[in-house]
Motif scaffolding. Structure first.
Motif, PDB file in Angstrom:
ATOM      1  N   THR A 106       0.832  -1.206   0.000  1.00 47.23           N
ATOM      2  CA  THR A 106       0.000   0.000   0.000  1.00 47.23           C
ATOM      3  C   THR A 106       0.861   1.248   0.000  1.00 47.23           C
ATOM      4  O   THR A 106       0.642   2.191  -0.763  1.00 47.23           O
ATOM      5  CB  THR A 106      -0.928  -0.002   1.225  1.00 47.23           C
ATOM      6  OG1 THR A 106      -1.690  -1.208   1.223  1.00 47.23           O
ATOM      7  CG2 THR A 106      -1.862   1.194   1.188  1.00 47.23           C
ATOM      8  N   ASP A 107       1.854   1.303   0.873  1.00 41.86           N
ATOM      9  CA  ASP A 107       2.832   2.384   0.915  1.00 41.86           C
ATOM     10  C   ASP A 107       4.065   1.852   1.637  1.00 41.86           C
ATOM     11  O   ASP A 107       4.004   0.848   2.348  1.00 41.86           O
ATOM     12  CB  ASP A 107       2.269   3.634   1.606  1.00 41.86           C
ATOM     13  CG  ASP A 107       1.766   3.337   3.000  1.00 41.86           C
ATOM     14  OD1 ASP A 107       2.589   2.939   3.861  1.00 41.86           O
ATOM     15  OD2 ASP A 107       0.549   3.481   3.244  1.00 41.86           O
TER      16      ASP A 107
ATOM     17  N   ARG B 155       5.233  -1.579   4.349  1.00 41.29           N
ATOM     18  CA  ARG B 155       5.792  -2.726   3.605  1.00 41.29           C
ATOM     19  C   ARG B 155       5.955  -3.944   4.517  1.00 41.29           C
ATOM     20  O   ARG B 155       5.850  -5.094   4.069  1.00 41.29           O
ATOM     21  CB  ARG B 155       7.129  -2.340   2.977  1.00 41.29           C
ATOM     22  CG  ARG B 155       7.849  -3.489   2.273  1.00 41.29           C
ATOM     23  CD  ARG B 155       9.099  -3.034   1.548  1.00 41.29           C
ATOM     24  NE  ARG B 155       8.762  -2.308   0.328  1.00 41.29           N
ATOM     25  CZ  ARG B 155       8.525  -2.889  -0.850  1.00 41.29           C
ATOM     26  NH1 ARG B 155       8.558  -4.215  -0.947  1.00 41.29           N
ATOM     27  NH2 ARG B 155       8.242  -2.170  -1.905  1.00 41.29           N
ATOM     28  N   ASP B 156       6.209  -3.697   5.825  1.00 42.41           N
ATOM     29  CA  ASP B 156       6.400  -4.826   6.724  1.00 42.41           C
ATOM     30  C   ASP B 156       5.167  -5.711   6.795  1.00 42.41           C
ATOM     31  O   ASP B 156       5.269  -6.925   6.998  1.00 42.41           O
ATOM     32  CB  ASP B 156       6.804  -4.344   8.111  1.00 42.41           C
ATOM     33  CG  ASP B 156       5.764  -3.417   8.734  1.00 42.41           C
ATOM     34  OD1 ASP B 156       4.977  -2.799   7.983  1.00 42.41           O
ATOM     35  OD2 ASP B 156       5.739  -3.309   9.974  1.00 42.41           O
ATOM     36  N   ARG B 157       3.984  -5.131   6.605  1.00 41.23           N
ATOM     37  CA  ARG B 157       2.761  -5.954   6.606  1.00 41.23           C
ATOM     38  C   ARG B 157       2.724  -6.857   5.382  1.00 41.23           C
ATOM     39  O   ARG B 157       2.343  -8.020   5.464  1.00 41.23           O
ATOM     40  CB  ARG B 157       1.512  -5.045   6.646  1.00 41.23           C
ATOM     41  CG  ARG B 157       1.367  -4.277   7.963  1.00 41.23           C
ATOM     42  CD  ARG B 157       0.039  -3.524   8.017  1.00 41.23           C
ATOM     43  NE  ARG B 157      -1.095  -4.428   7.826  1.00 41.23           N
ATOM     44  CZ  ARG B 157      -1.579  -5.228   8.760  1.00 41.23           C
ATOM     45  NH1 ARG B 157      -1.017  -5.278   9.958  1.00 41.23           N
ATOM     46  NH2 ARG B 157      -2.613  -6.004   8.517  1.00 41.23           N
ATOM     47  N   SER B 158       3.155  -6.317   4.242  1.00 40.58           N
ATOM     48  CA  SER B 158       3.213  -7.141   3.032  1.00 40.58           C
ATOM     49  C   SER B 158       4.250  -8.247   3.197  1.00 40.58           C
ATOM     50  O   SER B 158       4.032  -9.397   2.776  1.00 40.58           O
ATOM     51  CB  SER B 158       3.551  -6.267   1.818  1.00 40.58           C
ATOM     52  OG  SER B 158       2.559  -5.275   1.628  1.00 40.58           O
ATOM     53  N   ASP B 159       5.377  -7.899   3.807  1.00 36.98           N
ATOM     54  CA  ASP B 159       6.404  -8.913   4.059  1.00 36.98           C
ATOM     55  C   ASP B 159       5.875 -10.019   4.971  1.00 36.98           C
ATOM     56  O   ASP B 159       6.182 -11.207   4.779  1.00 36.98           O
ATOM     57  CB  ASP B 159       7.626  -8.261   4.707  1.00 36.98           C
ATOM     58  CG  ASP B 159       8.385  -7.359   3.751  1.00 36.98           C
ATOM     59  OD1 ASP B 159       8.247  -7.545   2.522  1.00 36.98           O
ATOM     60  OD2 ASP B 159       9.123  -6.467   4.228  1.00 36.98           O
ATOM     61  N   ALA B 160       5.072  -9.640   5.974  1.00 39.33           N
ATOM     62  CA  ALA B 160       4.524 -10.631   6.907  1.00 39.33           C
ATOM     63  C   ALA B 160       3.562 -11.580   6.203  1.00 39.33           C
ATOM     64  O   ALA B 160       3.558 -12.790   6.464  1.00 39.33           O
ATOM     65  CB  ALA B 160       3.825  -9.925   8.063  1.00 39.33           C
TER      66      ALA B 160
ATOM     67  N   THR C 210       7.641  -1.971  -5.691  1.00 37.43           N
ATOM     68  CA  THR C 210       7.389  -0.582  -5.286  1.00 37.43           C
ATOM     69  C   THR C 210       5.930  -0.427  -4.876  1.00 37.43           C
ATOM     70  O   THR C 210       5.053  -1.196  -5.288  1.00 37.43           O
ATOM     71  CB  THR C 210       7.678   0.401  -6.443  1.00 37.43           C
ATOM     72  OG1 THR C 210       6.797   0.115  -7.547  1.00 37.43           O
ATOM     73  CG2 THR C 210       9.122   0.294  -6.906  1.00 37.43           C
ATOM     74  N   ALA C 211       5.697   0.613  -4.075  1.00 38.09           N
ATOM     75  CA  ALA C 211       4.334   0.908  -3.628  1.00 38.09           C
ATOM     76  C   ALA C 211       3.633   1.801  -4.645  1.00 38.09           C
ATOM     77  O   ALA C 211       3.204   2.922  -4.337  1.00 38.09           O
ATOM     78  CB  ALA C 211       4.371   1.569  -2.253  1.00 38.09           C
ATOM     79  N   ALA C 212       3.533   1.314  -5.863  1.00 40.49           N
ATOM     80  CA  ALA C 212       2.851   2.067  -6.922  1.00 40.49           C
ATOM     81  C   ALA C 212       1.349   1.896  -6.783  1.00 40.49           C
ATOM     82  O   ALA C 212       0.852   1.193  -5.888  1.00 40.49           O
ATOM     83  CB  ALA C 212       3.334   1.568  -8.284  1.00 40.49           C
ATOM     84  N   LYS C 213       0.606   2.532  -7.676  1.00 43.01           N
ATOM     85  CA  LYS C 213      -0.841   2.336  -7.679  1.00 43.01           C
ATOM     86  C   LYS C 213      -1.125   0.858  -7.901  1.00 43.01           C
ATOM     87  O   LYS C 213      -0.384   0.156  -8.601  1.00 43.01           O
ATOM     88  CB  LYS C 213      -1.489   3.185  -8.771  1.00 43.01           C
ATOM     89  CG  LYS C 213      -1.424   4.684  -8.512  1.00 43.01           C
ATOM     90  CD  LYS C 213      -2.113   5.454  -9.624  1.00 43.01           C
ATOM     91  CE  LYS C 213      -2.076   6.960  -9.353  1.00 43.01           C
ATOM     92  NZ  LYS C 213      -2.739   7.735 -10.428  1.00 43.01           N
ATOM     93  N   PHE C 214      -2.238   0.393  -7.308  1.00 41.58           N
ATOM     94  CA  PHE C 214      -2.539  -1.038  -7.392  1.00 41.58           C
ATOM     95  C   PHE C 214      -2.630  -1.512  -8.843  1.00 41.58           C
ATOM     96  O   PHE C 214      -2.245  -2.635  -9.163  1.00 41.58           O
ATOM     97  CB  PHE C 214      -3.836  -1.349  -6.646  1.00 41.58           C
ATOM     98  CG  PHE C 214      -3.656  -1.412  -5.149  1.00 41.58           C
ATOM     99  CD1 PHE C 214      -2.398  -1.575  -4.588  1.00 41.58           C
ATOM    100  CD2 PHE C 214      -4.748  -1.320  -4.302  1.00 41.58           C
ATOM    101  CE1 PHE C 214      -2.228  -1.634  -3.216  1.00 41.58           C
ATOM    102  CE2 PHE C 214      -4.594  -1.386  -2.923  1.00 41.58           C
ATOM    103  CZ  PHE C 214      -3.322  -1.531  -2.373  1.00 41.58           C
TER     104      PHE C 214
ATOM    105  N   PHE D  77      -3.884  -8.108  -1.484  1.00 45.65           N
ATOM    106  CA  PHE D  77      -3.957  -6.750  -0.950  1.00 45.65           C
ATOM    107  C   PHE D  77      -4.100  -6.843   0.568  1.00 45.65           C
ATOM    108  O   PHE D  77      -5.179  -7.181   1.073  1.00 45.65           O
ATOM    109  CB  PHE D  77      -5.151  -5.997  -1.544  1.00 45.65           C
ATOM    110  CG  PHE D  77      -5.127  -5.955  -3.060  1.00 45.65           C
ATOM    111  CD1 PHE D  77      -4.262  -5.105  -3.725  1.00 45.65           C
ATOM    112  CD2 PHE D  77      -5.983  -6.777  -3.801  1.00 45.65           C
ATOM    113  CE1 PHE D  77      -4.236  -5.068  -5.119  1.00 45.65           C
ATOM    114  CE2 PHE D  77      -5.964  -6.744  -5.188  1.00 45.65           C
ATOM    115  CZ  PHE D  77      -5.084  -5.887  -5.850  1.00 45.65           C
ATOM    116  N   PRO D  78      -3.034  -6.553   1.317  1.00 45.92           N
ATOM    117  CA  PRO D  78      -3.109  -6.686   2.783  1.00 45.92           C
ATOM    118  C   PRO D  78      -4.040  -5.633   3.390  1.00 45.92           C
ATOM    119  O   PRO D  78      -4.120  -4.505   2.905  1.00 45.92           O
ATOM    120  CB  PRO D  78      -1.667  -6.458   3.243  1.00 45.92           C
ATOM    121  CG  PRO D  78      -0.827  -6.558   2.019  1.00 45.92           C
ATOM    122  CD  PRO D  78      -1.695  -6.145   0.881  1.00 45.92           C
ATOM    123  N   ALA D  79      -4.725  -6.040   4.469  1.00 42.51           N
ATOM    124  CA  ALA D  79      -5.494  -5.065   5.245  1.00 42.51           C
ATOM    125  C   ALA D  79      -4.506  -4.217   6.025  1.00 42.51           C
ATOM    126  O   ALA D  79      -3.498  -4.714   6.527  1.00 42.51           O
ATOM    127  CB  ALA D  79      -6.459  -5.776   6.184  1.00 42.51           C
TER     128      ALA D  79
END
Length: 471
Positions: free
Chosen positions: A372-373, A377-382, A399-403, A420-422
């Motif tokens: 998302t931004d 990023r750590d949430r996406s990594d998790a 990169t945290a580009a537009k979806f 898409f992580p919450a």
């Protein structure tokens, strides 16, 4: 840096092609192990005198040397290592010669009969052309005995190869035909004709498919001293083929017509008949007796084999081998063997160039986790870590580009799902939560999911190799 100039004869597959090659290798390995073959790997180099002692290979061997030759005062080799210091080394051109050396060195620690498979690269200084490379992967199976090796292994090994290649039929690999002959038949017939240069005759007959019968007949007369009648008899023998024991009767009748029946010929015909009969029961139509099969290397002493793809015979043999009785010998002990080798790179090159098979994707990744931004990023990594822990290949967006752009990244790579992580604050999500939504970018379907429990369809978890439908 200037654009590099490609080197011909050294295949480098794109990721999709590598998936195909890996599937072929995994299938072969699995089949070999089902039949009790143990995997080994030998060194890439052998002393040059060993590489050159069997067969016409001197023009094909790559010699290995240091850019700067050793000078006086260089560091001495380790104690006991005298080979590199006083022997010229070459890259192995096949896996049979190094395997014979391996057997001799380890005979006291091996259990015989020893069944091994070996999958490695080999190097040959050939002229590159369709299906022929200077560096390529081979997959070999051999059985070696101590002092003796029962004939039934000469029947078993081509059928194992037929099973291994048959296991690839469901992904689009064409049918195969294993062409078999017996060196004892050929040698017994030639000697019965009065031709003593058996190896020379075999080398000329081995050229039949390349230069045709008229040219072979001329070579037999010019280089082996054959009379026109003897050359004609050799070509008549080479023209005999079939899938049943009627082949044996035809050879015996031909030999009788030239008064060329010998005890060695009869021994070879008995062995050839046993192979054809067993193959007809276990793999009908796969094994064909073909009396022109000679094999150019001179270490073969019994059954010899070549394998062609049905519909792609112009590619030549993709799998060959035979029985050898004296290749592995230390003067006191002899270790006879029989083996076959698949030219994996030749097979894969045809599968890809002819568009027979395709990979469902070129990357292992099943899920791309969106970002998302950068602050989160750590949430996406998790999420990605949780998926990987359960055996689901996952990557995180670069990169945290537009979806929409992140979805395009997945699409370009062939990744079927985007996650898409919450984020904290969404529906009470905590920083540790693994919840989110997953989108199948092929169908557009999107649903809530939890990385601790979500499963992709089995067909999407890993890349697969599938047949390409004909137009």
């Amino acid at each position: 840096m200037a654009r590099p100039t490609p080197l011909s004869g050294f295949p480098e597959w794109l990721p999709d092609g590598r998936v195909v090659e890996q599937h072929v290798l995994d299938t072969l390995r699995r089949t070999f192990e089902l039949h009790g073959f143990a995997g080994i790997e030998t060194r890439a180099v052998e002393p040059l005198d060993q590489l050159l002692r069997k067969g016409e290979t001197s023009k094909e061997v790559y010699v290995l040397r240091r850019l700067q030759e050793e000078q006086a005062g260089d560091v001495a080799p380790p104690r006991g290592d005298t080979g590199a210091a006083d022997k010229q080394l070459g890259l192995h051109f096949d896996l049979t010669v190094p395997f014979a050396r391996y057997v001799l060195e380890n005979a006291g620690r091996l259990a015989f009969p020893f069944k091994r498979y070996q999958i490695q690269k080999v190097w040959r200084g050939e002229r590159p052309q369709d299906g022929r490379f200077r560096e390529f992967v081979q997959a070999d199976i051999d059985v070696v005995g101590a002092g003796e090796l029962p004939y039934h292994y000469e029947v078993e090994l081509p059928l194992v190869m037929a099973e291994a290649l048959g296991a690839l039929r469901d992904v689009g690999v064409p049918e195969v035909r294993i062409l078999v002959n017996n060196r004892k038949v050929a040698e017994g017939f030639y000697r019965g004709l009065g031709l003593d240069d058996v190896e020379g005759v075999l080398r000329q007959v081995d050229k039949l498919d390349k230069i045709g019968p008229d040219a072979v007949a001329e070579l037999l007369q010019a280089e082996q001293g054959a009379t026109p009648e003897q050359a004609k008899a050799c070509l008549e023998l080479a023209a005999i083929s079939g899938t049943d024991t009627a082949v044996v009767d035809r050879v015996r009748a031909l030999a009788a017509s030239y008064d060329a029946v010998t005890e060695l010929l009869e021994t070879g015909l008995g062995e050839l008949a046993a192979l054809v009969e067993a193959a007809a029961r276990r793999a009908p139509g796969v094994v064909v007796a073909d009396l022109k099969i000679a094999r150019g290397l001179d270490y073969y002493t019994g059954s010899v084999y070549e394998t062609v793809l049905v519909g792609h015979e112009q590619l030549g043999s993709i799998c060959s081998g035979g029985r050898y009785d004296t290749l592995a010998s230390d003067g006191k002990n002899t270790y006879p063997g029989v083996g076959l080798s698949i030219g994996v790179s030749r097979l894969v090159s045809r599968l890809l160039s002819a568009g027979l098979v395709a990979a469902t994707r070129g990357v292992p990744t099943a899920v791309l986790v969106a970002v998302t931004d950068e602050a989160h990023r750590d949430r996406s990594d998790a999420v990605a870590a949780a998926l990987r822990a359960r055996g689901i290949p996952a990557d995180v967006a670069p990169t945290a580009a537009k979806f929409g752009k992140q979805i395009k990244v997945a699409d370009r790579r062939g990744i079927p799902f985007v996650w898409f992580p919450a984020q904290p604050g969404e529906d009470g999500a905590t920083p540790e939560a693994l919840a989110g939504e997953v989108k199948d970018i092929r169908s557009g379907e999107q649903a809530e999911a939890d990385a601790a429990t979500w499963e992709p369809p089995a067909a999407d978890r890993f890349p697969r190799v599938v047949p390409v439908a004909a137009d």
